[in-house]
Design a protein around this motif. Structure first.
Motif, PDB file in Angstrom:
ATOM      1  N   GLN A 235     179.053  12.929  84.993  1.00 36.98           N
ATOM      2  CA  GLN A 235     179.087  11.659  84.271  1.00 36.98           C
ATOM      3  C   GLN A 235     180.329  11.650  83.379  1.00 36.98           C
ATOM      4  N   ASP A 272     179.262   6.635  85.808  1.00 34.91           N
ATOM      5  CA  ASP A 272     178.889   7.545  86.899  1.00 34.91           C
ATOM      6  C   ASP A 272     180.159   8.144  87.504  1.00 34.91           C
ATOM      7  N   ASN A 284     176.260   3.634  82.999  1.00 32.97           N
ATOM      8  CA  ASN A 284     174.982   4.244  82.641  1.00 32.97           C
ATOM      9  C   ASN A 284     174.751   4.071  81.146  1.00 32.97           C
TER      10      ASN A 284
END
Length: 367
Positions: A235, A272, A284
Motif C-alpha cells: 500500500q 493500492d 483505500n
C-alpha cells in the motif's frame, strides 16, 4: 436488526457522569470526567499522568464527514457500518508502534471498548501538520493553476498528477483561528510557513523554539514508520495529517505527544500499490468517497467552493446517498483496518449498550 441500527451515529447522549457540556466534533464526542472520577481512575488504573490531570472519555461514531459536512444514506443509514471501529483500530495500531519504537506517546491512556478511548487533557499545538509524499488533491489543483510555492516550499516545474515528490513535504496550516500573527490571516485552516511558526512559536503553543525541530522529527519519523509498514502490505502512503500537544506525566515532566488520530483513512490518503504501478489510483481512504461525491452531484463546484457553504450544507442535509455507496466506503475502511492490524475487525450489533455496560461495571462512570 436493520443495518441502520448497527451504526453508531449519535454519540453525545451517553449517560457518562460529567459536569461539563459534551463536546461533539464531526466524528468523536468528548466527555470530560469530574475531578473526582479523574483522580480515582488515575490511582486505580495507574495511568502515567499527573495525579490531578483532567481525563476524558472519547467516543467515536460511524458518521462520515467530507467537505466539512456530515453525509447520510437511504433507509435511515446515518453513518458507515464499521467506520468508527476501523478508525480507532488503525490509530491504536500506529500509536502503539510509535510508542514501542521510541518516537513519542499519545493522548490515549486506556481503550475500554473498540469505540472508546480514555484520554488525558493535552495543550494542543495549534498546527494541522500535513505531510505529503505525492502531489495530488488540493496541491495538484493549485499546481495546475500555476502555483509553485506551498507553505514557503518551492516546487519544481514539470510535475505530473499523482507523482512521487522529490522529498517528503511538510505543509502546515493553522488549527483554529489564531489572532495577531503577522502575515497569517485570522481564519481556520490557513497555510503557513516554517518561518511563520519559528517567528511566532508561542502563538502556536510551542513551549520553546527547539520544539519545532522535535515536532518535525516526530512528523517525519511517524510518516516514515507508517509508510514503510504500509509498503510491506503493498500500500502507498500518500499524505497524512498529524496533530501534537503537550501533557505532563506522573513525574511532572512535560512532553510533546501525538494526538487526535494517525494514519487513518480519514486523515490520510492510502493507495493500492499494484493498481498504482499500473497507472491507476485506487483509494483505500476517504478520498474515494470525496471523489464519488464530486461525480455524484451535477455541480461539483458547490463542494469545492468555500463561498457556497450554505448550498453545500443543504446538499448534505437533503440528499440520501445510495446505501450501496456507504457500503462501499464500509468495505474500504474495514478491509484497510484488517490489513494494517492483521486482525479481523469486531463489529458490534449494539455498540452503545456495550459501552454503557463497560463504563458502568469496569470504570464506575455511569450511575
Amino acid at each position: 436488526m436493520s443495518l441502520a441500527d448497527k451504526v453508531l451515529a449519535v454519540n453525545n447522549d451517553l449517560p457518562i457522569r460529567t459536569e461539563q457540556p459534551v463536546h461533539s466534533g464531526k466524528v468523536r464526542s468528548v466527555y470530560w470526567l469530574t475531578a473526582e472520577d479523574s483522580a480515582r481512575l488515575i490511582e486505580e488504573k495507574g495511568y502515567d499522568v499527573a495525579a490531578d490531570a483532567p481525563l476524558a472519555i472519547m467516543v467515536i461514531s460511524d458518521r462520515i464527514s467530507a467537505f466539512d459536512c456530515i453525509w447520510h444514506g437511504e433507509n435511515g443509514l446515518a453513518g458507515v457500518p464499521g467506520k468508527g471501529a476501523a478508525l480507532n483500530a488503525i490509530s491504536n495500531h500506529w500509536f502503539k508502534l510509535f510508542r514501542e519504537q521510541g518516537l513519542a506517546d499519545s493522548h490515549i491512556l486506556d481503550i475500554p471498548h473498540p469505540f472508546v478511548w480514555i484520554v488525558q487533557k493535552a495543550r494542543p499545538v495549534m498546527i494541522e501538520a500535513i505531510c505529503r509524499q505525492y502531489i495530488t488533491g488540493s496541491m495538484w489543483r493549485s499546481y495546475t493553476k500555476g502555483e509553485r510555492e506551498f507553505c514557503g516550499i518551492q516546487l519544481p516545474e514539470g510535475l505530473e498528477k499523482d507523482q512521487k515528490l522529490p522529498e517528503l513535504l511538510i505543509t502546515p496550516s493553522t488549527k483554529g483561528i489564531l489572532k495577531g500573527i503577522p502575515g497569517v490571516p485570522e481564519a481556520d485552516d490557513v497555510n503557513i510557513t516554517r518561518q511563520d511558526i519559528a517567528d511566532n512559536y508561542q502563538a502556536f503553543n510551542f513551549r520553546a523554539p527547539e520544539d519545532i525541530e522535535l515536532y518535525e522529527k516526530l512528523l517525519k519519523e511517524g510518516f516514515d514508520l507508517i509508510s514503510d509498514t504500509l509498503a510491506k502490505l503493498d500500500q502507498v502512503f500518500v499524505d497524512t495529517k498529524f496533530e501534537f500537544g503537550y501533557v505532563t506525566d506522573s513525574q511532572g515532566q512535560e512532553k510533546l505527544i501525538y494526538m487526535d488520530e494517525v494514519g487513518t483513512p480519514d486523515s490520510s490518503r492510502i493507495w493500492d500499490g499494484p493498481s498504482y504501478r499500473d497507472g491507476i489510483v485506487v483509494e483505500n481512504s476517504k478520498e474515494g468517497f470525496r471523489q464519488m461525491l464530486l461525480s455524484h452531484f451535477p455541480d461539483p463546484d458547490i463542494l469545492l467552493n468555500k463561498d457556497r457553504m450554505a448550498e453545500r450544507q443543504a446538499l448534505a442535509r437533503d440528499n440520501d446517498l445510495p446505501e450501496s455507496v456507504l457500503m462501499e466506503v464500509s468495505r474500504t475502511y474495514v478491509e484497510i483496518a484488517e490489513k494494517i492490524t492483521g486482525q479481523e475487525l469486531f463489529l458490534s450489533d449494539n455498540p452503545k449498550a456495550e459501552i454503557i455496560q463497560i463504563l458502568k461495571e469496569q470504570y464506575g462512570l455511569i450511575d
